[in-house]
Design a protein around this motif. Sequence first.
Motif, PDB file in Angstrom:
ATOM      1  N   VAL A  25       0.839  -1.201   0.000  1.00 53.69           N
ATOM      2  CA  VAL A  25       0.000   0.000   0.000  1.00 53.69           C
ATOM      3  C   VAL A  25       0.873   1.250   0.000  1.00 53.69           C
ATOM      4  O   VAL A  25       0.629   2.204  -0.743  1.00 53.69           O
ATOM      5  CB  VAL A  25      -0.945  -0.006   1.222  1.00 53.69           C
ATOM      6  N   GLN A  26       1.921   1.250   0.837  1.00 53.67           N
ATOM      7  CA  GLN A  26       2.815   2.408   0.881  1.00 53.67           C
ATOM      8  C   GLN A  26       3.509   2.614  -0.464  1.00 53.67           C
ATOM      9  O   GLN A  26       3.694   3.753  -0.913  1.00 53.67           O
ATOM     10  CB  GLN A  26       3.851   2.237   1.993  1.00 53.67           C
ATOM     11  N   ALA A  27       3.879   1.507  -1.115  1.00 56.32           N
ATOM     12  CA  ALA A  27       4.506   1.622  -2.434  1.00 56.32           C
ATOM     13  C   ALA A  27       3.554   2.259  -3.437  1.00 56.32           C
ATOM     14  O   ALA A  27       3.972   3.075  -4.275  1.00 56.32           O
ATOM     15  CB  ALA A  27       4.932   0.233  -2.922  1.00 56.32           C
ATOM     16  N   LEU A  28       2.274   1.926  -3.362  1.00 54.48           N
ATOM     17  CA  LEU A  28       1.280   2.513  -4.263  1.00 54.48           C
ATOM     18  C   LEU A  28       1.089   4.003  -3.984  1.00 54.48           C
ATOM     19  O   LEU A  28       0.727   4.762  -4.882  1.00 54.48           O
ATOM     20  CB  LEU A  28      -0.058   1.782  -4.122  1.00 54.48           C
ATOM     21  N   ARG A  29       1.345   4.405  -2.757  1.00 47.39           N
ATOM     22  CA  ARG A  29       1.254   5.837  -2.422  1.00 47.39           C
ATOM     23  C   ARG A  29       2.514   6.592  -2.812  1.00 47.39           C
ATOM     24  O   ARG A  29       2.473   7.814  -3.052  1.00 47.39           O
ATOM     25  CB  ARG A  29       0.998   6.012  -0.925  1.00 47.39           C
ATOM     26  N   ASN A  30       3.643   5.882  -2.879  1.00 44.29           N
ATOM     27  CA  ASN A  30       4.921   6.540  -3.182  1.00 44.29           C
ATOM     28  C   ASN A  30       5.202   6.668  -4.672  1.00 44.29           C
ATOM     29  O   ASN A  30       6.107   7.394  -5.075  1.00 44.29           O
ATOM     30  CB  ASN A  30       6.067   5.770  -2.523  1.00 44.29           C
ATOM     31  N   ILE A  31       4.453   5.922  -5.496  1.00 40.51           N
ATOM     32  CA  ILE A  31       4.634   6.022  -6.952  1.00 40.51           C
ATOM     33  C   ILE A  31       4.363   7.461  -7.389  1.00 40.51           C
ATOM     34  O   ILE A  31       3.530   8.156  -6.811  1.00 40.51           O
ATOM     35  CB  ILE A  31       3.677   5.049  -7.671  1.00 40.51           C
ATOM     36  N   GLU A  32       5.050   7.896  -8.410  1.00 41.62           N
ATOM     37  CA  GLU A  32       4.829   9.239  -8.958  1.00 41.62           C
ATOM     38  C   GLU A  32       4.278   9.129 -10.375  1.00 41.62           C
ATOM     39  O   GLU A  32       4.962   8.637 -11.262  1.00 41.62           O
ATOM     40  CB  GLU A  32       6.130  10.038  -8.953  1.00 41.62           C
ATOM     41  N   PRO A  33       3.021   9.545 -10.618  1.00 42.89           N
ATOM     42  CA  PRO A  33       2.081  10.071  -9.635  1.00 42.89           C
ATOM     43  C   PRO A  33       1.503   8.955  -8.774  1.00 42.89           C
ATOM     44  O   PRO A  33       1.448   7.800  -9.216  1.00 42.89           O
ATOM     45  CB  PRO A  33       0.995  10.710 -10.512  1.00 42.89           C
ATOM     46  N   PRO A  34       1.056   9.285  -7.566  1.00 43.48           N
ATOM     47  CA  PRO A  34       0.557   8.247  -6.653  1.00 43.48           C
ATOM     48  C   PRO A  34      -0.667   7.530  -7.214  1.00 43.48           C
ATOM     49  O   PRO A  34      -1.459   8.113  -7.955  1.00 43.48           O
ATOM     50  CB  PRO A  34       0.191   9.043  -5.390  1.00 43.48           C
ATOM     51  N   VAL A  35      -0.799   6.257  -6.845  1.00 42.09           N
ATOM     52  CA  VAL A  35      -1.969   5.476  -7.245  1.00 42.09           C
ATOM     53  C   VAL A  35      -3.027   5.510  -6.149  1.00 42.09           C
ATOM     54  O   VAL A  35      -4.220   5.599  -6.436  1.00 42.09           O
ATOM     55  CB  VAL A  35      -1.569   4.014  -7.543  1.00 42.09           C
ATOM     56  N   LEU A  36      -2.602   5.462  -4.893  1.00 42.95           N
ATOM     57  CA  LEU A  36      -3.542   5.482  -3.770  1.00 42.95           C
ATOM     58  C   LEU A  36      -3.439   6.791  -2.990  1.00 42.95           C
ATOM     59  O   LEU A  36      -2.360   7.370  -2.857  1.00 42.95           O
ATOM     60  CB  LEU A  36      -3.281   4.310  -2.817  1.00 42.95           C
ATOM     61  N   TRP A  37      -4.548   7.210  -2.482  1.00 41.32           N
ATOM     62  CA  TRP A  37      -4.679   8.407  -1.650  1.00 41.32           C
ATOM     63  C   TRP A  37      -5.097   7.976  -0.255  1.00 41.32           C
ATOM     64  O   TRP A  37      -5.897   7.041  -0.100  1.00 41.32           O
ATOM     65  CB  TRP A  37      -5.736   9.307  -2.274  1.00 41.32           C
ATOM     66  N   LYS A  38      -4.549   8.606   0.757  1.00 43.22           N
ATOM     67  CA  LYS A  38      -4.900   8.285   2.137  1.00 43.22           C
ATOM     68  C   LYS A  38      -5.426   9.531   2.828  1.00 43.22           C
ATOM     69  O   LYS A  38      -4.829  10.607   2.747  1.00 43.22           O
ATOM     70  CB  LYS A  38      -3.672   7.750   2.899  1.00 43.22           C
ATOM     71  N   SER A  39      -6.569   9.378   3.492  1.00 39.05           N
ATOM     72  CA  SER A  39      -7.160  10.521   4.179  1.00 39.05           C
ATOM     73  C   SER A  39      -6.525  10.707   5.548  1.00 39.05           C
ATOM     74  O   SER A  39      -5.793   9.838   6.034  1.00 39.05           O
ATOM     75  CB  SER A  39      -8.673  10.320   4.347  1.00 39.05           C
ATOM     76  N   ASP A  40      -6.845  11.836   6.187  1.00 41.89           N
ATOM     77  CA  ASP A  40      -6.317  12.072   7.528  1.00 41.89           C
ATOM     78  C   ASP A  40      -6.926  11.115   8.549  1.00 41.89           C
ATOM     79  O   ASP A  40      -6.421  10.975   9.656  1.00 41.89           O
ATOM     80  CB  ASP A  40      -6.576  13.526   7.952  1.00 41.89           C
TER      81      ASP A  40
END
Length: 378
Positions: A340-355
Amino acid sequence: MNNAVFHRPQLAAEVVNLALGRNALGRAGAGVFLAGQRRIGKTTFLLQDLTPALQSEGVHVIYVDLWANKEVSPSELIANAIARDLAEAQGAVAKMAAAIKAVTIHGVSFDLQDVGRKAGASLADALKELQASLGKPIALIVDEAQHVAAEGKSMDVMFALKSARDTLNVDGKRKLLLIMSGSDRDKLLRLVNTPRAPFFGAQIHDLPALGREYSAHVAGRLVQAHPRLKISNEAMDAAFERFVRRPEPFEEAIGQAANPLAGPDADFHARLNFEADKYERKLDEEHEEVLEALSPLEAAVLRWVLEHGPGARLFTQNALTFYGQAVGRSVGAGSARDAVQALRNIEPPVLWKSDRGDYALENTDMLRWYRKRMDAGT
């Protein structure tokens, strides 16, 4: 073909009536929330139609785009816009020339000579001061408002705006109008859909995509620029649909198809459809490239999100079992979190995480592509 703006005055009037409380069926006391996908002309509508419509009602408009600079916090972008207008308003009023030296709006400090009444003024104080200086209602338009709900982006500024609204809007008078837009309806929901949300209970209205009136408008401009062409409004609108109702790539394609050097005039619509073919392939290839670059586990996580939609829980036993079946081995929560973290670190990100710690697709276009592939059995 010139780039004349296609105006939507009726839609603007409806939003203004909602914001001013003239629509008995709409609950806009908490603010007006407009959801519309990216690149469908949302910002053009806000600036070219809604802003003038509000101004014609004697409303002062402040526009802030939270994606104008993703490195700057939403709090700072909003506070800067308010402080800038307050400084300009106070500069025009002689009796306020001796105002204070600094303003702090929700943790953001401004070294402005003539802003506010006292050091450390709150956002509500700044808006109240601005409204008093102007002597007219204020509409704060926040474009891409869902950006505040992302992890690391403080939601506090929205609670501060709610406080300012409650402070200014008393005795049935609307002195502060809050209008929020977002390119992702599900992310915008974080502002309204739980008791802990700053604008709990507010409605989200879907901003209509540009329709046949727009494609006919473009066809008319095209005929004026190139009288030799025979244009079918029906064919133009069908082509526009293939560009996902996005005006910018559609008009760029028209420019290519209408080029006198491109071929016979009679083949214009065939060339426009060829440009549509290329655009659809481009969108598909972008998503396919993202998928192909992922590890098997990352791809499994992405597919889980695509199949379960917004609010998908990524670390349940069912999710872990799904990942394990996809990769052919047992997958634990730690490995899933790394994916999941890898999907958020891709540029541009694939996953978004809310607060709040929940996840969604960063680009909702991918869901449209996935469903198209599913429908085609591919």
